[in-house]
Design a protein around this motif. Structure first.
Motif, PDB file in Angstrom:
ATOM      1  N   LYS A  81       0.972  -1.220   0.043  1.00  0.00           N
ATOM      2  CA  LYS A  81      -0.001  -0.032   0.032  1.00  0.00           C
ATOM      3  C   LYS A  81       0.787   1.396   0.074  1.00  0.00           C
ATOM      4  CE  LYS A  81      -3.948  -2.433  -0.186  1.00  0.00           C
ATOM      5  NZ  LYS A  81      -4.592  -2.425  -1.301  1.00  0.00           N
ATOM      6  N   ASP A  82       0.854   1.957   1.083  1.00  0.00           N
ATOM      7  CA  ASP A  82       1.694   3.219   1.255  1.00  0.00           C
ATOM      8  C   ASP A  82       2.823   3.111   1.889  1.00  0.00           C
ATOM      9  OD1 ASP A  82       0.616   3.399   3.689  1.00  0.00           O
ATOM     10  OD2 ASP A  82      -0.400   5.297   3.367  1.00  0.00           O
ATOM     11  N   LEU A  83       3.246   2.107   2.369  1.00  0.00           N
ATOM     12  CA  LEU A  83       4.581   1.815   2.845  1.00  0.00           C
ATOM     13  C   LEU A  83       5.722   1.842   2.079  1.00  0.00           C
ATOM     14  CD1 LEU A  83       2.576   1.067   5.294  1.00  0.00           C
ATOM     15  CD2 LEU A  83       4.535  -0.598   6.097  1.00  0.00           C
ATOM     16  N   PRO A  84       6.767   2.596   2.298  1.00  0.00           N
ATOM     17  CA  PRO A  84       8.222   2.437   1.531  1.00  0.00           C
ATOM     18  C   PRO A  84       8.406   0.970   1.844  1.00  0.00           C
ATOM     19  CG  PRO A  84       7.911   4.366   2.739  1.00  0.00           C
ATOM     20  CD  PRO A  84       6.973   3.647   3.421  1.00  0.00           C
ATOM     21  N   LEU A  85       9.280   0.256   0.990  1.00  0.00           N
ATOM     22  CA  LEU A  85       9.615  -0.958   0.896  1.00  0.00           C
ATOM     23  C   LEU A  85      10.605  -1.213   2.080  1.00  0.00           C
ATOM     24  CD1 LEU A  85      10.343  -1.814  -2.868  1.00  0.00           C
ATOM     25  CD2 LEU A  85       7.971  -2.125  -1.558  1.00  0.00           C
ATOM     26  N   ALA A  86      11.421   0.004   2.322  1.00  0.00           N
ATOM     27  CA  ALA A  86      12.680   0.037   3.364  1.00  0.00           C
ATOM     28  C   ALA A  86      12.085  -0.109   4.839  1.00  0.00           C
ATOM     29  CB  ALA A  86      13.494   1.010   3.173  1.00  0.00           C
ATOM     30  N   MET A  87      10.609   0.314   4.804  1.00  0.00           N
ATOM     31  CA  MET A  87      10.076   0.402   6.294  1.00  0.00           C
ATOM     32  C   MET A  87       9.372  -0.888   6.619  1.00  0.00           C
ATOM     33  SD  MET A  87       7.041   2.852   7.604  1.00  0.00           S
ATOM     34  CE  MET A  87       7.835   4.198   7.718  1.00  0.00           C
ATOM     35  N   THR A  88       8.723  -1.515   5.292  1.00  0.00           N
ATOM     36  CA  THR A  88       8.293  -2.827   5.429  1.00  0.00           C
ATOM     37  C   THR A  88       9.314  -3.743   6.021  1.00  0.00           C
ATOM     38  OG1 THR A  88       6.439  -2.422   3.775  1.00  0.00           O
ATOM     39  CG2 THR A  88       7.170  -4.650   4.413  1.00  0.00           C
ATOM     40  N   GLU A  89      10.253  -3.751   5.454  1.00  0.00           N
ATOM     41  CA  GLU A  89      11.630  -4.777   5.480  1.00  0.00           C
ATOM     42  C   GLU A  89      12.045  -4.556   6.777  1.00  0.00           C
ATOM     43  OE1 GLU A  89      14.424  -7.618   5.347  1.00  0.00           O
ATOM     44  OE2 GLU A  89      12.612  -7.267   4.143  1.00  0.00           O
ATOM     45  N   SER A  90      12.169  -3.015   7.390  1.00  0.00           N
ATOM     46  CA  SER A  90      12.806  -2.763   8.776  1.00  0.00           C
ATOM     47  C   SER A  90      11.652  -3.585   9.576  1.00  0.00           C
ATOM     48  CB  SER A  90      12.859  -1.458   8.859  1.00  0.00           C
ATOM     49  OG  SER A  90      13.075  -1.076  10.051  1.00  0.00           O
ATOM     50  N   ILE A  91      10.537  -3.435   9.689  1.00  0.00           N
ATOM     51  CA  ILE A  91       9.559  -3.981  10.548  1.00  0.00           C
ATOM     52  C   ILE A  91       9.638  -5.596  10.501  1.00  0.00           C
ATOM     53  CG2 ILE A  91       6.962  -4.382  10.827  1.00  0.00           C
ATOM     54  CD1 ILE A  91       6.710  -1.428   9.732  1.00  0.00           C
ATOM     55  N   ILE A  92       9.884  -6.123   9.474  1.00  0.00           N
ATOM     56  CA  ILE A  92      10.135  -7.465   9.687  1.00  0.00           C
ATOM     57  C   ILE A  92      11.331  -7.857  10.327  1.00  0.00           C
ATOM     58  CG2 ILE A  92      10.215  -9.844   8.390  1.00  0.00           C
ATOM     59  CD1 ILE A  92       8.634  -8.403   6.054  1.00  0.00           C
ATOM     60  N   GLU A  93      12.192  -7.266   9.883  1.00  0.00           N
ATOM     61  CA  GLU A  93      13.719  -7.377  10.751  1.00  0.00           C
ATOM     62  C   GLU A  93      13.567  -7.287  12.050  1.00  0.00           C
ATOM     63  OE1 GLU A  93      16.623  -5.249   8.714  1.00  0.00           O
ATOM     64  OE2 GLU A  93      16.387  -6.506   6.868  1.00  0.00           O
ATOM     65  N   ASN A  94      13.087  -5.994  12.556  1.00  0.00           N
ATOM     66  CA  ASN A  94      13.062  -5.464  13.971  1.00  0.00           C
ATOM     67  C   ASN A  94      12.124  -6.572  14.624  1.00  0.00           C
ATOM     68  OD1 ASN A  94      14.601  -3.432  13.223  1.00  0.00           O
ATOM     69  ND2 ASN A  94      12.994  -2.047  13.323  1.00  0.00           N
ATOM     70  N   ASN A  95      11.034  -6.891  14.135  1.00  0.00           N
ATOM     71  CA  ASN A  95      10.375  -8.178  14.980  1.00  0.00           C
ATOM     72  C   ASN A  95      10.822  -9.743  14.882  1.00  0.00           C
ATOM     73  OD1 ASN A  95       7.639  -6.752  16.102  1.00  0.00           O
ATOM     74  ND2 ASN A  95       8.121  -5.853  14.160  1.00  0.00           N
ATOM     75  N   ASN A  96      11.811  -9.681  14.193  1.00  0.00           N
ATOM     76  CA  ASN A  96      12.365 -11.078  14.188  1.00  0.00           C
ATOM     77  C   ASN A  96      11.411 -12.050  13.267  1.00  0.00           C
ATOM     78  OD1 ASN A  96      14.091 -13.258  13.882  1.00  0.00           O
ATOM     79  ND2 ASN A  96      13.889 -13.695  16.160  1.00  0.00           N
ATOM     80  N   ALA A  97      10.582 -11.421  12.400  1.00  0.00           N
ATOM     81  CA  ALA A  97       9.273 -12.228  11.909  1.00  0.00           C
ATOM     82  C   ALA A  97       9.547 -12.837  10.480  1.00  0.00           C
ATOM     83  CB  ALA A  97       8.115 -11.212  11.825  1.00  0.00           C
ATOM     84  N   GLY A  98      10.771 -12.864   9.868  1.00  0.00           N
ATOM     85  CA  GLY A  98      10.918 -13.443   8.695  1.00  0.00           C
ATOM     86  C   GLY A  98      10.262 -15.028   8.628  1.00  0.00           C
ATOM     87  N   ALA A  99      10.157 -15.607   9.720  1.00  0.00           N
ATOM     88  CA  ALA A  99       9.573 -16.911   9.583  1.00  0.00           C
ATOM     89  C   ALA A  99       8.305 -17.155   9.260  1.00  0.00           C
ATOM     90  CB  ALA A  99      10.240 -17.759  10.565  1.00  0.00           C
ATOM     91  N   PHE A 100       7.610 -15.993   9.456  1.00  0.00           N
ATOM     92  CA  PHE A 100       6.227 -16.079   9.245  1.00  0.00           C
ATOM     93  C   PHE A 100       5.259 -14.690   8.784  1.00  0.00           C
ATOM     94  CE2 PHE A 100       7.083 -14.400  13.576  1.00  0.00           C
ATOM     95  CZ  PHE A 100       6.078 -13.433  13.732  1.00  0.00           C
ATOM     96  N   VAL A 101       6.196 -13.835   8.474  1.00  0.00           N
ATOM     97  CA  VAL A 101       5.794 -12.585   7.724  1.00  0.00           C
ATOM     98  C   VAL A 101       6.272 -12.664   6.165  1.00  0.00           C
ATOM     99  CG1 VAL A 101       5.648 -10.122   7.418  1.00  0.00           C
ATOM    100  CG2 VAL A 101       5.183 -11.410   9.702  1.00  0.00           C
ATOM    101  N   MET A 102       5.516 -12.574   5.073  1.00  0.00           N
ATOM    102  CA  MET A 102       5.956 -12.600   3.872  1.00  0.00           C
ATOM    103  C   MET A 102       5.397 -11.290   3.002  1.00  0.00           C
ATOM    104  SD  MET A 102       3.455 -15.481   2.348  1.00  0.00           S
ATOM    105  CE  MET A 102       4.239 -15.480   0.666  1.00  0.00           C
ATOM    106  N   VAL A 103       5.946 -10.915   1.823  1.00  0.00           N
ATOM    107  CA  VAL A 103       5.477  -9.511   1.447  1.00  0.00           C
ATOM    108  C   VAL A 103       5.242 -10.199  -0.008  1.00  0.00           C
ATOM    109  CG1 VAL A 103       7.160  -8.165   2.827  1.00  0.00           C
ATOM    110  CG2 VAL A 103       7.960  -9.274   0.514  1.00  0.00           C
TER     111      VAL A 103
END
Length: 307
Positions: free
Chosen positions: A156-178
């Motif tokens: 939507k309106d999130l910059p890609l870098a912000m989306t990636e940062s949220i996934i990384e900061n929450n250690n969520a790569g095992a269950f959050v995809m884009v």
């Protein structure tokens, strides 16, 4: 007095157990990014997958709400496509529209409101009924699904870098995809994390070639091929399956809108019999019930599913 106390204790315990039983959920046993890739790898013997479009879109359970996620998982395994957007003060919340009017008791643009203002709003269900539920933040949703299922973040309106940062900061790569709409977006995420799982728009052979030319491994992707079951999908399905890629059809703009449950059920089943592996739907519980008769009895993916 003791007898009365014991009876009261038994009643309370029964109530707690009964409440827990009602909240028992279908969950996915995925702990690492590599396991997430394995879960989504096409094998030809896969359990047919359901994606809840914005969670679900039914009476009493508003789209993009944690309550909708919980309702769906009480009935069926599923993962969820959701819509992150920014408030005026850059808090990321789940909301499909840029405006508040359709899905909340607020009015105007989300971007004109701060989080303190937004969190006071109530969500509406599909019939416009105001519920007791509120707009969740993306981080609240991430914490809720942790250990339960998968979130697929739409663009939507999130910059890609912000989306990636949220996934990384929450250690969520095992269950959050884009969700990525083209090879350029996919390349951004892949450069940031070589294991990032993506739901890629691959509606044409040209798009398929663009992802390959960009050097994105197919192990990192499922493919969204469109909203319709049609013969023209056959070549694309073959090419993607040959590469180990699961293919998704979205029924939200098409088959979910058919008039009767019988018609919808037939269309859901046809989606899979014509070669798709994942069905995205506003009605995931209904869709899951409709395809039970065509589910494989055995699958190498069975260990991922828990109840």
């Amino acid at each position: 007095m003791i007898r009365r106390y014991c009876l009261l204790t038994l009643i309370l315990c029964f109530g707690i157990v009964n409440c827990y039983a009602q909240k028992k959920l279908h969950t996915l046993n995925i702990k690492t990014e590599k396991e997430l890739q394995t879960y989504f790898k096409y094998t030809g013997k896969d359990i047919l997958l359901i994606s809840g479009h914005r969670g679900c879109h039914i009476p009493d359970y508003p789209e993009n709400s944690i309550e909708a996620f919980e309702y769906v998982l009480q009935h069926t395994p599923a993962f969820f496509e959701v819509d992150p957007r920014l408030t005026k003060d850059s808090v990321v919340v789940l909301l499909h529209d840029a405006t508040l009017d359709r899905t909340t008791n607020g009015t105007g643009k989300l971007s004109d409101y701060t989080w303190e203002e937004v969190k006071k709003l109530k969500l509406k269900d599909k019939n416009g009924k105001i519920t007791d539920y509120r707009i969740p933040t993306l981080e609240e949703a991430i914490q809720w699904v942790r250990g339960k299922t998968i979130l697929n973040l739409d663009k939507k309106d999130l910059p890609l870098a912000m989306t990636e940062s949220i996934i990384e900061n929450n250690n969520a790569g095992a269950f959050v995809m884009v969700t990525v709409h083209d090879a350029e977006q996919a390349r951004f995420y892949y450069n940031k994390d070589k294991n990032r799982m993506m739901s890629a728009f691959v509606k044409t052979e040209k798009a398929l070639k663009e992802y390959e030319d960009a050097g994105i491994p197919w192990t990192n992707m499922i493919a969204y091929i469109g909203p319709e079951n049609k013969k023209e999908n056959d070549v694309l399905l073959h090419l993607l399956h040959k590469r180990g890629v699961m293919c998704m059809i979205s029924a939200a703009p098409t088959y979910d809108k058919l008039e009767s449950a019988v018609e919808r059920g037939a269309a859901y089943r046809q989606t899979f019999t014509m070669g798709a592996d994942i069905l995205e739907s506003d009605l995931p519980v209904e869709a899951a019930a409709a395809i039970k008769s065509i589910l494989p009895r055995r699958s190498p993916k069975s260990p991922f599913f828990k109840y």
